[in-house]
Enzyme design. Structure first.
Site, PDB file in Angstrom:
ATOM      1  N   GLY A  56     -34.928  47.615 -18.122  1.00 30.94           N
ATOM      2  CA  GLY A  56     -34.016  47.448 -19.240  1.00 30.94           C
ATOM      3  C   GLY A  56     -34.169  46.127 -19.966  1.00 30.94           C
ATOM      4  O   GLY A  56     -35.281  45.664 -20.254  1.00 30.94           O
ATOM      5  N   VAL A 144     -27.941  41.947 -14.516  1.00 24.38           N
ATOM      6  CA  VAL A 144     -27.773  42.731 -13.293  1.00 24.38           C
ATOM      7  C   VAL A 144     -26.815  43.892 -13.553  1.00 24.38           C
ATOM      8  O   VAL A 144     -25.693  43.689 -14.018  1.00 24.38           O
ATOM      9  CB  VAL A 144     -27.229  41.850 -12.147  1.00 24.38           C
ATOM     10  CG1 VAL A 144     -26.989  42.698 -10.901  1.00 24.38           C
ATOM     11  CG2 VAL A 144     -28.209  40.725 -11.841  1.00 24.38           C
ATOM     12  N   ALA A 145     -27.274  45.098 -13.260  1.00 28.08           N
ATOM     13  CA  ALA A 145     -26.424  46.283 -13.283  1.00 28.08           C
ATOM     14  C   ALA A 145     -26.558  46.941 -11.918  1.00 28.08           C
ATOM     15  O   ALA A 145     -27.646  47.391 -11.554  1.00 28.08           O
ATOM     16  CB  ALA A 145     -26.847  47.238 -14.389  1.00 28.08           C
ATOM     17  N   TYR A 243     -16.164  52.842 -21.989  1.00 28.70           N
ATOM     18  CA  TYR A 243     -16.980  51.649 -21.782  1.00 28.70           C
ATOM     19  C   TYR A 243     -16.170  50.374 -22.000  1.00 28.70           C
ATOM     20  O   TYR A 243     -15.676  49.784 -21.055  1.00 28.70           O
ATOM     21  CB  TYR A 243     -18.234  51.671 -22.671  1.00 28.70           C
ATOM     22  CG  TYR A 243     -19.223  50.610 -22.250  1.00 28.70           C
ATOM     23  CD1 TYR A 243     -20.110  50.850 -21.204  1.00 28.70           C
ATOM     24  CD2 TYR A 243     -19.224  49.351 -22.833  1.00 28.70           C
ATOM     25  CE1 TYR A 243     -20.987  49.871 -20.760  1.00 28.70           C
ATOM     26  CE2 TYR A 243     -20.103  48.363 -22.406  1.00 28.70           C
ATOM     27  CZ  TYR A 243     -20.970  48.621 -21.375  1.00 28.70           C
ATOM     28  OH  TYR A 243     -21.818  47.647 -20.935  1.00 28.70           O
ATOM     29  N   VAL A 283     -31.930  53.119 -24.392  1.00 27.88           N
ATOM     30  CA  VAL A 283     -31.986  54.075 -23.287  1.00 27.88           C
ATOM     31  C   VAL A 283     -32.465  53.314 -22.062  1.00 27.88           C
ATOM     32  O   VAL A 283     -33.610  52.872 -21.998  1.00 27.88           O
ATOM     33  CB  VAL A 283     -32.924  55.245 -23.607  1.00 27.88           C
ATOM     34  CG1 VAL A 283     -32.971  56.222 -22.427  1.00 27.88           C
ATOM     35  CG2 VAL A 283     -32.470  55.963 -24.872  1.00 27.88           C
TER      36      VAL A 283
END
Length: 409
Positions: A56, A144-145, A243, A283
């Site tokens: 990402g 960071v996810a 969200y 995406v």
């Protein structure tokens, strides 16, 4: 080294294997897509730490930092190695490809694989900065996810959730069946319960970012003028209930509050700065898990076409601002905004019209489905132009220059 012909196997937007050659080509394409600076970066280059460097916006930050700023330093991610039955994760192969680009650019990057939330990883990074990079860090990008985090102090495990706050949310979403046929469905997500909000903030908020700064500052490793940016997203009113106004949005608000705290502190101690960088839609493996985001992104691409700005170009603009090549452009909340192209009134109005009209029998004329489907597949190295998917490919690709065993807490 094992070689196999790999075909995509997936459950929805989650693929079970990744294609090494496709991941390598994807990284090469991102490198070419990143605009070159007016002049080649001179000297050894600033020392950077990028946390979440394999996917990402973190991957985009790594490649853009190499090309625009000539960074060296440490890249941290958490990926799985190949096994006899399964390929490595896509981020593993993307990291190997990124390491090759860094070598060709003659930039010294160290790639670490492990739990960024752990103190063990923080100490390992600090040791490398101290011994290999002169004991001074110029930049830290936090991207960071994660679904969960273990608190290094207490051992408590926190889990993040994607839920609205205060009420049930119903929204449209886009799915594809096993043959790739698109369907627009309405999904319902119940509200956060118990300590869902607190748990999500503990994982996705600013606590770990601040802990990284504490650890590095405690070792005296922050250079004068040190800058740090945490990557974030605000998005459209069409998705804000799940969200920005949901549990993840509360975590993002905590991240922004942390930036303000760190900014004051760094300004006083090293003449530095902390910001959040609000990026535009893309995406990613994380975004496809959020209800409604797939539909929204496909419609946005239908409206903008090639005007949709890819992550590596957004992150090129971020690096220019962090290094002083361009002036900092902050909003009233002190955030760098890289999402202006997405949130103009004209664009959002056009997307909203398409959202209202979106149904299974109309979606093909409203969203760029071929692009969206291809982007999801490319996350795992499939559907990348120029790759021969009928040829066997080596899957046992080594981690670049380091022990592949993840560093845990």
């Amino acid at each position: 080294m094992s070689e196999r012909v790999l075909t995509p196997r997936n459950r929805g937007f989650l693929f079970l294997d990744s294609h090494p050659a496709g991941c390598e080509r994807l990284v090469a394409d991102m490198w070419q897509e990143c605009p070159a600076p007016d002049s080649e970066p001179a000297g050894a280059g600033p020392v950077a730490l990028i946390i979440g460097s394999s996917a990402g916006y973190g991957l985009a930050a790594t490649l853009a930092g190499l090309k625009r700023a000539g960074i060296r330093g440490v890249m941290v991610s958490f990926e799985k190695a190949p096994t006899e039955r399964r390929t490595a994760t896509a981020g593993w192969y993307r990291t190997a490809a990124t390491a090759g680009i860094a070598r060709d650019a003659e930039r010294d990057l160290v790639f670490l694989n492990g739990d960024a939330f752990s103190d063990a990883m923080k100490d390992q990074v600090a040791d490398i900065v101290e011994r290999r990079f002169g004991g001074r860090l110029d930049h830290l990008i936090y991207s960071v996810a994660a679904p969960r985090r273990t608190d290094p102090d207490t051992g408590a495990v926190y889990a993040s959730v994607l839920k609205p706050i205060g009420r049930t949310n119903r929204t449209k979403t886009l799915v594809f069946d096993g043959q790739g046929v698109p369907e627009v469905r309405e999904v319902e997500t119940g509200p956060a319960e118990g300590d869902d909000v607190e748990q999500t903030v503990a994982v996705m908020g600013g606590a770990d970012w601040e802990r990284w700064i504490d650890r590095l500052a405690g070792r005296g490793l922050l250079a004068e003028g040190f800058t740090t940016a945490a990557l974030s997203y605000i998005g459209s009113p069409l998705t804000e209930a799940i969200y920005r106004q949901g549990t993840i949005g509360t975590a993002k608000a905590h991240l922004e509050a942390t930036a303000r705290t760190l900014n004051r502190r760094l300004g006083e101690t090293v003449g530095g700065r902390a910001v959040t960088s609000v990026n535009g839609a893309a995406v990613t493996q994380s975004s496809t898990a959020i209800p409604g985001i797939a539909l929204y992104t496909g419609l946005l691409r239908g409206v903008l076409g090639e005007g949709l700005v890819p992550p590596v170009r957004q992150l090129a603009a971020l690096w220019d601002q962090l290094t002083g090549a361009a002036a900092l452009a902050l909003d009233d909340e002190g955030r760098i905004r890289l999402d202006g192209w997405e949130l103009t009134d004209d664009v959002q109005s056009a997307v909203a019209e398409r959202w209202e009209a979106a149904a299974t029998d109309t979606i093909a004329g409203l969203a760029d489905l071929d692009w969206f489907r291809g982007e999801v597949r490319r996350l795992y190295g499939f559907s990348v132009p120029g790759v021969d998917y009928t040829a066997p490919v080596a899957t046992d690709v080594p981690w670049p220059g380091q022990d592949s065993s993840p560093v845990m807490g």
